[in-house]
Design a protein around this motif. Sequence first.
Motif, PDB file in Angstrom:
ATOM      1  N   LEU A   8      15.247 -13.772   7.924  1.00 34.75           N
ATOM      2  CA  LEU A   8      16.564 -13.166   7.721  1.00 34.75           C
ATOM      3  C   LEU A   8      17.473 -13.358   8.934  1.00 34.75           C
ATOM      4  N   LYS A  10      17.947 -15.952  10.696  1.00 38.34           N
ATOM      5  CA  LYS A  10      18.498 -17.297  10.868  1.00 38.34           C
ATOM      6  C   LYS A  10      20.011 -17.329  10.673  1.00 38.34           C
ATOM      7  N   TYR A  11      20.486 -16.667   9.629  1.00 37.24           N
ATOM      8  CA  TYR A  11      21.919 -16.728   9.323  1.00 37.24           C
ATOM      9  C   TYR A  11      22.634 -15.392   9.545  1.00 37.24           C
ATOM     10  N   GLN A  14      26.061 -15.670  11.437  1.00 41.68           N
ATOM     11  CA  GLN A  14      27.059 -16.370  10.614  1.00 41.68           C
ATOM     12  C   GLN A  14      27.495 -15.505   9.435  1.00 41.68           C
ATOM     13  N   ASN A  15      26.547 -14.787   8.862  1.00 43.75           N
ATOM     14  CA  ASN A  15      26.881 -13.911   7.744  1.00 43.75           C
ATOM     15  C   ASN A  15      27.850 -12.804   8.159  1.00 43.75           C
ATOM     16  N   VAL A  28      28.076 -20.543  -2.216  1.00 41.77           N
ATOM     17  CA  VAL A  28      26.885 -20.529  -1.365  1.00 41.77           C
ATOM     18  C   VAL A  28      25.812 -21.423  -1.974  1.00 41.77           C
ATOM     19  N   ILE A  30      21.969 -22.146  -1.737  1.00 42.13           N
ATOM     20  CA  ILE A  30      20.750 -21.528  -1.206  1.00 42.13           C
ATOM     21  C   ILE A  30      19.537 -22.347  -1.622  1.00 42.13           C
ATOM     22  N   GLU A  36      19.202 -27.252   3.347  1.00 44.84           N
ATOM     23  CA  GLU A  36      19.546 -27.116   4.772  1.00 44.84           C
ATOM     24  C   GLU A  36      19.963 -28.446   5.387  1.00 44.84           C
ATOM     25  N   ARG A  53      23.005 -22.153   3.039  1.00 40.66           N
ATOM     26  CA  ARG A  53      21.999 -21.150   3.390  1.00 40.66           C
ATOM     27  C   ARG A  53      20.596 -21.654   3.026  1.00 40.66           C
ATOM     28  N   ARG A  66      15.506 -12.990   0.776  1.00 37.25           N
ATOM     29  CA  ARG A  66      16.745 -12.992   1.565  1.00 37.25           C
ATOM     30  C   ARG A  66      17.994 -13.207   0.706  1.00 37.25           C
ATOM     31  N   GLN A  69      20.981 -10.719   1.396  1.00 35.29           N
ATOM     32  CA  GLN A  69      21.687 -10.932   2.659  1.00 35.29           C
ATOM     33  C   GLN A  69      22.456 -12.244   2.665  1.00 35.29           C
ATOM     34  N   ASP A  70      21.816 -13.320   2.205  1.00 41.09           N
ATOM     35  CA  ASP A  70      22.386 -14.659   2.373  1.00 41.09           C
ATOM     36  C   ASP A  70      23.248 -15.116   1.202  1.00 41.09           C
TER      37      ASP A  70
END
Length: 204
Positions: A8, A10-11, A14-15, A28, A30, A36, A53, A66, A69-70
């Motif tokens: 979680l 990692k971004y 940025q989030n 987004v 994902i 990636e 993401r 995640r 969140q992402d």
Amino acid sequence: MKNDWSNLKKYAIQNEALLDSENSKRIVFIGDSITEFWKNYDIELFKTNFVNRGISGQTTKEILHRFTQDVLNLKPKIVVILAGVNDIAENFGAISNQNIFENIVSMIDMAKSSKIEVILCSILPANKFSWKPKITPAEKIIELNKMLKLYSEVNRITYVDYYNTMIDNEKGLNKKYSDDGVHPNNEGYKIMKPLVIEVISKLL
């Protein structure tokens, strides 16, 4: 990693920056490494409304964990889901296609509950994994893609078929589009980009 098994962090920064900015056309993407690494080949694509993401090596279990969140917290107009190959590679242990499918459907349900449009992508072809040489993935990928496509048709989910555009005559990823048989190279992403851009444009 015991405390953050789905990465979680990692971004997270940025989030936070995106939470302070409204964007009615945010999209987004994902997924795992295939998502990636896309930004390494097409920096411009992920500079405006498109948010990457992807996390290398992740399975659908980790991506689902995640997803709030992402994806959801960023309030995108559209989410593009491309996941499942690392489950078939058993990166998080053995798992059935049904369980992979259920994880992806859970992501779709979460997005729809938040009024986010979903683009569901087929898994790319692969007939071997360099890091898991004992696994023969071709038939399992075919089966899972059939499940995903049928689900998308029944539930009116937009579906992007990368598989049939990029397959070779051995049920693997065409060598023109990949250097390792799993991850797209520059030519591979050039094939994928217009396929997904076309459906994004229609949804917008």
